[in-house]
Design a protein around this motif. Structure first.
Motif, short mmCIF file in Angstrom:
data_model
loop_
_atom_site.label_atom_id
_atom_site.label_comp_id
_atom_site.label_asym_id
_atom_site.label_seq_id
_atom_site.Cartn_x
_atom_site.Cartn_y
_atom_site.Cartn_z
N MET A 1 0.75 -1.00 -0.42
CA MET A 1 -0.16 -0.05 0.20
C MET A 1 0.66 1.20 0.40
O MET A 1 1.89 1.16 0.73
CB MET A 1 -0.60 0.27 1.23
N PRO A 2 0.89 2.53 -0.60
CA PRO A 2 1.70 3.58 -0.49
C PRO A 2 1.38 4.34 1.00
O PRO A 2 0.61 3.72 1.25
CB PRO A 2 0.42 4.39 -1.43
N GLY A 3 2.75 4.19 0.80
CA GLY A 3 2.91 4.93 2.44
C GLY A 3 3.05 3.75 2.72
O GLY A 3 4.37 4.33 4.57
N SER A 4 3.40 2.60 2.75
CA SER A 4 4.31 1.55 3.78
C SER A 4 5.43 1.19 3.42
O SER A 4 5.61 1.10 2.59
CB SER A 4 2.85 0.15 2.89
N GLU A 5 5.51 0.50 5.11
CA GLU A 5 7.07 0.87 5.00
C GLU A 5 7.90 -0.52 3.98
O GLU A 5 6.83 -1.52 5.01
CB GLU A 5 8.03 0.67 6.53
N VAL A 6 8.63 -0.81 3.65
CA VAL A 6 8.80 -2.43 3.14
C VAL A 6 10.19 -2.23 2.93
O VAL A 6 11.11 -1.26 3.33
CB VAL A 6 8.64 -2.12 1.71
N VAL A 7 11.71 -3.39 2.85
CA VAL A 7 12.12 -3.61 3.01
C VAL A 7 12.51 -4.27 1.87
O VAL A 7 12.51 -5.22 1.02
CB VAL A 7 13.11 -4.91 4.58
N LYS B 1 6.29 4.64 -2.34
CA LYS B 1 5.03 5.11 -2.87
C LYS B 1 3.77 4.97 -3.88
O LYS B 1 3.08 6.07 -3.49
CB LYS B 1 5.68 6.26 -3.65
N HIS B 2 4.18 3.84 -4.75
CA HIS B 2 3.25 3.96 -6.27
C HIS B 2 3.08 2.74 -6.48
O HIS B 2 4.21 2.19 -6.73
CB HIS B 2 3.14 4.42 -7.50
N VAL B 3 1.88 1.66 -6.37
CA VAL B 3 2.15 0.38 -6.72
C VAL B 3 1.76 -0.15 -8.27
O VAL B 3 0.94 0.92 -8.76
CB VAL B 3 1.04 -0.30 -6.31
N ILE B 4 2.78 -0.27 -8.91
CA ILE B 4 2.18 -0.61 -10.70
C ILE B 4 1.89 -1.81 -11.54
O ILE B 4 2.60 -2.76 -11.16
CB ILE B 4 3.76 -0.19 -11.28
N PRO B 5 0.40 -2.26 -10.57
CA PRO B 5 0.61 -3.89 -10.77
C PRO B 5 0.86 -4.44 -12.53
O PRO B 5 0.47 -5.20 -12.62
CB PRO B 5 -1.07 -3.78 -9.90
N VAL C 1 6.40 -1.73 -8.28
CA VAL C 1 6.36 -0.54 -7.36
C VAL C 1 7.80 0.36 -6.67
O VAL C 1 8.52 0.31 -7.12
CB VAL C 1 6.63 -1.81 -5.78
N ARG C 2 6.68 1.71 -6.68
CA ARG C 2 8.14 2.76 -7.04
C ARG C 2 8.07 3.09 -5.32
O ARG C 2 6.92 2.79 -5.17
CB ARG C 2 7.00 3.66 -7.42
N ILE C 3 9.23 2.85 -5.51
CA ILE C 3 9.73 3.56 -3.48
C ILE C 3 10.85 4.69 -3.99
O ILE C 3 10.95 5.15 -4.65
CB ILE C 3 10.53 1.94 -3.03
N LEU C 4 10.24 5.19 -2.35
CA LEU C 4 10.85 6.14 -1.98
C LEU C 4 12.45 5.81 -1.08
O LEU C 4 11.85 5.15 -0.14
CB LEU C 4 10.31 7.25 -1.60
N LEU C 5 13.82 6.02 -1.25
CA LEU C 5 14.46 5.50 -0.05
C LEU C 5 15.29 6.69 -0.41
O LEU C 5 16.14 7.55 -0.41
CB LEU C 5 15.31 4.84 -0.11
N GLN D 1 17.27 11.16 -0.99
CA GLN D 1 15.64 10.69 -1.28
C GLN D 1 15.92 10.31 -2.80
O GLN D 1 16.09 11.05 -3.50
CB GLN D 1 14.89 11.56 -0.63
N MET D 2 15.77 8.85 -2.92
CA MET D 2 15.94 8.81 -4.33
C MET D 2 14.18 8.18 -4.67
O MET D 2 13.29 7.28 -3.56
CB MET D 2 17.06 8.42 -4.49
N GLU D 3 13.91 7.69 -6.12
CA GLU D 3 12.73 6.96 -6.24
C GLU D 3 13.48 6.28 -7.83
O GLU D 3 13.89 6.94 -8.42
CB GLU D 3 11.71 8.34 -6.90
N LEU D 4 12.45 5.28 -6.96
CA LEU D 4 13.16 3.70 -8.04
C LEU D 4 12.01 2.59 -7.93
O LEU D 4 11.08 2.74 -7.57
CB LEU D 4 14.08 3.71 -7.28
N ASP D 5 11.80 2.50 -9.25
CA ASP D 5 10.98 0.76 -9.63
C ASP D 5 11.71 0.12 -9.41
O ASP D 5 12.82 -0.05 -10.00
CB ASP D 5 10.25 1.60 -11.13
N VAL D 6 11.07 -1.24 -8.63
CA VAL D 6 12.13 -2.12 -8.76
C VAL D 6 10.68 -2.80 -8.70
O VAL D 6 9.11 -3.04 -8.36
CB VAL D 6 12.32 -2.10 -6.86
N GLU D 7 11.13 -4.37 -8.21
CA GLU D 7 10.25 -5.37 -9.22
C GLU D 7 9.47 -5.78 -7.64
O GLU D 7 9.84 -5.45 -6.84
CB GLU D 7 10.60 -6.51 -9.65
N ALA D 8 7.79 -5.94 -7.99
CA ALA D 8 7.31 -6.74 -6.90
C ALA D 8 7.76 -7.68 -5.73
O ALA D 8 8.06 -7.14 -4.51
CB ALA D 8 5.89 -6.19 -6.50
N TYR D 9 8.08 -8.88 -6.16
CA TYR D 9 9.51 -9.59 -6.02
C TYR D 9 10.28 -9.22 -4.91
O TYR D 9 10.57 -10.36 -4.85
CB TYR D 9 8.82 -10.81 -6.75
#
Length: 185
Positions: free
Chosen positions: A120-126, A140-144, A149-153, A159-167
């Motif tokens: 979910m947008p706003g949730s913390e992930v590793v 930041k955003h899910v691209i199903p 998934v676009r994450i902010l790290l 701080q940078m945004e990047l798209d990573v594989e959901a798995y």
């Protein structure tokens, strides 16, 4: 020599690699006993795009309910069957309680579909794969459609945004076991 009991019970059968379905079909048609070869369906992004995989839940194994003392030689002669699981000369039978709970969890059709991880947008992930492994980020955003998934790290002080594989993400707030357990119910 194997010690085979003369009782109808559940037994674990060892199959040839990637031949669980072939062995299950052979056993069901030729011998006519109850066979349980559970399968799992999941989606994974590959170079061909998102691919749906259908694999054995227990690779190389399936379960049969029969009188093994009468069916042993027939089982060994069937296509896809390698042998019966045994320890020394003892062939263990699987308790009905365990098999019933497995049948209930997977379903009578013996196919279970694993849902995609809920981000979910706003949730913390590793991040658990790639060059940013073990870095904590925020969704930041899910691209199903692309399985991304676009994450902010924060990396190297910015701080940078990047798209990573959901798995390649893990949500510490949502246990993978809980996702699988909830989907089995």
């Amino acid at each position: 020599m194997l010690n085979l009991k003369q009782e109808v019970a559940w037994y674990c059968i060892c199959t040839r690699p990637k031949r669980e379905a072939v062995a299950a079909q052979s056993i069901g048609k030729v011998i006519g006993v109850e066979v349980f070869a559970p399968r799992v369906i999941y989606k994974k992004r590959t170079s061909r795009g998102v691919v749906r995989f259908n694999e054995a839940l227990f690779p190389g194994y399936l379960f049969v309910r029969c009188d093994l003392s009468n069916q042993y030689r027939y089982l060994l002669s069937l296509n896809g069957v390698r042998g019966v699981v045994h320890y020394g000369g003892v062939v263990p039978c699987i308790p009905d309680v365990i098999m019933q709970s497995l049948l209930l969890a997977v379903g009578k059709d013996a196919v279970h579909e694993i849902p995609e991880a809920p981000f979910m947008p706003g949730s913390e992930v590793v991040v658990v794969g790639g060059p940013f492994t073990d870095i904590t980020a925020v969704v930041k955003h899910v691209i199903p459609a692309k399985g991304r998934v676009r994450i902010l790290l924060e990396f190297l002080g910015r701080q940078m945004e990047l798209d990573v594989e959901a798995y390649s993400l893990y949500s510490p707030t949502v246990s993978p076991k809980a996702v699988l357990h909830n989907s089995l119910q």
